[in-house]
Scaffold this active site. Sequence first.
Site: not given
Ligand code: DX5
Ligand code: ZN
Length: 216
Positions: A66, A6, A31, A135, A35, A64, A173, A33
């Site tokens: 969110m 990620s 990956h 998750m 948000m 991903h 994840d 992320d």
């Molecule tokens: C959380 C993300 C993850 C995050 C994982 O909202 O979707 O992908 O980056 O980070 P670690 O591996 O540090 O838990």
């Molecule tokens: Zn993620």
Amino acid sequence: MLVSPSLLAANFANLERDIDMLNQSHCDWFHLDVMDGVFVPNISFGFPVMEAMARTAQKPLDVHLMIVEPQKFIPEVKALGAKVMNVHYEACTHLHRVVQAIKNEGMMAGVTLNPHTPVHLLEDIITDLDLVMLMSVNPGFGGQKFIPQVLEKTRKLRRLINESGSRALIEIDGGVNRETGQRLAEAGADILVAGSAIFNAPNPHAEIDFLKGLSR
Ligand code: DX5
Ligand code: ZN
């Protein structure tokens, strides 16, 4: 095991260096992320940043989202050249329609479940899915503690997939490290996402290689 580091844990002031490191590594996917500050209580990065990442990244992108109403951004995710588009179950009122629209664009359709959302809610759509992501933290932040109930949830999902004849891959994840990765592999995971465990390690390549070497 497939490994999808990620980029949330990368150094945003020096993304090119971190992306190059991953290009040289044995990781499988990138990956990303996204948000929106609405679906999750944080904002990460959006399409202009991901376009820059995509130009440097030499591995498939695992996006991903969110965000609320992720179906609005199917064309943008497609334009990035993403391999996987992960949408949250909790963000899609018409999940079947969203999944078909993602597949019509030639991407792998992934559905992500928050920690509280049970696997059985996917019973009637599991054979349409290319990937299910569980998750193992509440989404929104990197570096959180792994929620151990996800181990049993992974086993349940593995049973649902096997019994239905679905070909969906299982991705996990949040809070993945050597120890939780090992247990997730035994529970039936196909893909591990890891942010802080990789980027905060003295030798990120060693962490990636360890996770890659895990098997059921
Ligand atoms: C959380 C993300 C993850 C995050 C994982 O909202 O979707 O992908 O980056 O980070 P670690 O591996 O540090 O838990
Ligand atoms: Zn993620």
